[in-house]
Design a protein around this motif. Structure first.
Motif, PDB file in Angstrom:
ATOM      1  N   TRP A   9       0.836  -1.208   0.000  1.00 54.22           N
ATOM      2  CA  TRP A   9       0.000   0.000   0.000  1.00 54.22           C
ATOM      3  C   TRP A   9       0.867   1.253   0.000  1.00 54.22           C
ATOM      4  O   TRP A   9       0.615   2.193  -0.748  1.00 54.22           O
ATOM      5  N   LEU A  10       1.873   1.264   0.858  1.00 55.18           N
ATOM      6  CA  LEU A  10       2.752   2.430   0.973  1.00 55.18           C
ATOM      7  C   LEU A  10       3.408   2.753  -0.364  1.00 55.18           C
ATOM      8  O   LEU A  10       3.454   3.913  -0.778  1.00 55.18           O
ATOM      9  N   VAL A  87      -9.385   8.206  -7.661  1.00 54.75           N
ATOM     10  CA  VAL A  87      -8.416   8.172  -8.756  1.00 54.75           C
ATOM     11  C   VAL A  87      -7.323   7.137  -8.502  1.00 54.75           C
ATOM     12  O   VAL A  87      -6.892   6.445  -9.425  1.00 54.75           O
ATOM     13  N   THR A  88      -6.877   7.002  -7.254  1.00 54.56           N
ATOM     14  CA  THR A  88      -5.843   6.005  -6.968  1.00 54.56           C
ATOM     15  C   THR A  88      -6.419   4.601  -6.838  1.00 54.56           C
ATOM     16  O   THR A  88      -5.694   3.628  -6.999  1.00 54.56           O
ATOM     17  N   ALA A  89      -7.706   4.470  -6.553  1.00 56.32           N
ATOM     18  CA  ALA A  89      -8.320   3.137  -6.437  1.00 56.32           C
ATOM     19  C   ALA A  89      -8.507   2.497  -7.808  1.00 56.32           C
ATOM     20  O   ALA A  89      -8.368   1.277  -7.942  1.00 56.32           O
ATOM     21  N   ILE A  90      -8.803   3.278  -8.813  1.00 56.84           N
ATOM     22  CA  ILE A  90      -9.084   2.722 -10.149  1.00 56.84           C
ATOM     23  C   ILE A  90      -7.900   1.912 -10.690  1.00 56.84           C
ATOM     24  O   ILE A  90      -8.076   0.757 -11.087  1.00 56.84           O
ATOM     25  N   PRO A  91      -6.665   2.443 -10.706  1.00 55.35           N
ATOM     26  CA  PRO A  91      -5.560   1.611 -11.204  1.00 55.35           C
ATOM     27  C   PRO A  91      -5.272   0.401 -10.312  1.00 55.35           C
ATOM     28  O   PRO A  91      -4.785  -0.613 -10.792  1.00 55.35           O
ATOM     29  N   LEU A  92      -5.560   0.518  -9.019  1.00 48.54           N
ATOM     30  CA  LEU A  92      -5.319  -0.618  -8.144  1.00 48.54           C
ATOM     31  C   LEU A  92      -6.238  -1.790  -8.472  1.00 48.54           C
ATOM     32  O   LEU A  92      -5.853  -2.954  -8.345  1.00 48.54           O
ATOM     33  N   PHE A  93      -7.455  -1.499  -8.896  1.00 50.00           N
ATOM     34  CA  PHE A  93      -8.396  -2.553  -9.250  1.00 50.00           C
ATOM     35  C   PHE A  93      -8.009  -3.287 -10.534  1.00 50.00           C
ATOM     36  O   PHE A  93      -8.511  -4.373 -10.794  1.00 50.00           O
ATOM     37  N   PRO A 100      -7.434  -5.732  -3.080  1.00 47.46           N
ATOM     38  CA  PRO A 100      -7.632  -5.377  -1.664  1.00 47.46           C
ATOM     39  C   PRO A 100      -7.200  -3.946  -1.348  1.00 47.46           C
ATOM     40  O   PRO A 100      -7.785  -3.278  -0.500  1.00 47.46           O
ATOM     41  N   LEU A 101      -6.188  -3.471  -2.076  1.00 52.61           N
ATOM     42  CA  LEU A 101      -5.723  -2.108  -1.860  1.00 52.61           C
ATOM     43  C   LEU A 101      -6.739  -1.097  -2.389  1.00 52.61           C
ATOM     44  O   LEU A 101      -6.959  -0.045  -1.779  1.00 52.61           O
ATOM     45  N   GLY A 102      -7.357  -1.417  -3.513  1.00 47.52           N
ATOM     46  CA  GLY A 102      -8.400  -0.545  -4.052  1.00 47.52           C
ATOM     47  C   GLY A 102      -9.606  -0.480  -3.129  1.00 47.52           C
ATOM     48  O   GLY A 102     -10.188   0.578  -2.917  1.00 47.52           O
ATOM     49  N   ILE A 103      -9.979  -1.615  -2.546  1.00 46.57           N
ATOM     50  CA  ILE A 103     -11.086  -1.639  -1.589  1.00 46.57           C
ATOM     51  C   ILE A 103     -10.742  -0.798  -0.368  1.00 46.57           C
ATOM     52  O   ILE A 103     -11.568  -0.015   0.116  1.00 46.57           O
ATOM     53  N   ALA A 104      -9.512  -0.943   0.140  1.00 54.38           N
ATOM     54  CA  ALA A 104      -9.085  -0.139   1.296  1.00 54.38           C
ATOM     55  C   ALA A 104      -9.094   1.343   0.955  1.00 54.38           C
ATOM     56  O   ALA A 104      -9.451   2.177   1.789  1.00 54.38           O
ATOM     57  N   ASN A 105      -8.729   1.673  -0.261  1.00 54.81           N
ATOM     58  CA  ASN A 105      -8.727   3.062  -0.705  1.00 54.81           C
ATOM     59  C   ASN A 105     -10.139   3.637  -0.694  1.00 54.81           C
ATOM     60  O   ASN A 105     -10.371   4.759  -0.242  1.00 54.81           O
TER      61      ASN A 105
END
Length: 133
Positions: A9-10, A87-93, A100-105
């Motif tokens: 995540w970091l 905006v940062t969740a979209i590329p994570l998905f 899981p990182l997108g969900i946390a976002n």
């Protein structure tokens, strides 16, 4: 597992989100009147750096001033920070490991919109309680 997710995540989004929260906190503290929002922003910046293993709970006793402050926050900075989470969740998905990182976002959006009257506590406690810092 939490530590591995926090490190990933970091690297992928936490550092940049924390910079956004810290920038909002600095601006709020410079304006003197908005110091409570600056403090809340710095608290959320720490949460944005290392979110896994912590959760957001309502602060008991937070009343009408928190509601008024949250309305002001949404207008001034909250919607920008929430947009940053989207905006940062979209590329994570896009990747399997990033889901899981997108969900946390996306789970951080409510505190980015309404930071006053909330506390960030460890999930290790079964029933998180308010501990004044």
């Amino acid at each position: 597992m939490k530590a591995i997710l926090n490190v990933i995540w970091l690297v992928l989004s936490g550092f940049w989100l924390a910079i956004g929260y810290a920038a909002a906190g600095i601006i709020c503290c410079l304006l003197i009147v908005t110091i409570p929002w600056g403090i809340a922003s710095f608290r959320i910046a720490g949460y944005a750096l290392w979110p896994f293993g912590r959760t957001v709970v309502d602060r008991p006793g937070a009343g009408g001033w928190s509601v008024l402050g949250n309305i002001i926050w949404i207008v001034v900075a909250g919607w920008w920070l929430a947009l940053g989470h989207v905006v940062t969740a979209i590329p994570l998905f896009v990747s399997i490991i990033g889901i899981p990182l997108g969900i946390a976002n996306l789970k951080m959006i409510p505190i980015s919109l309404l930071p006053l009257g909330k506390d960030i506590v460890s999930t290790d406690t079964r029933y998180p309680t308010y501990q004044p810092s």
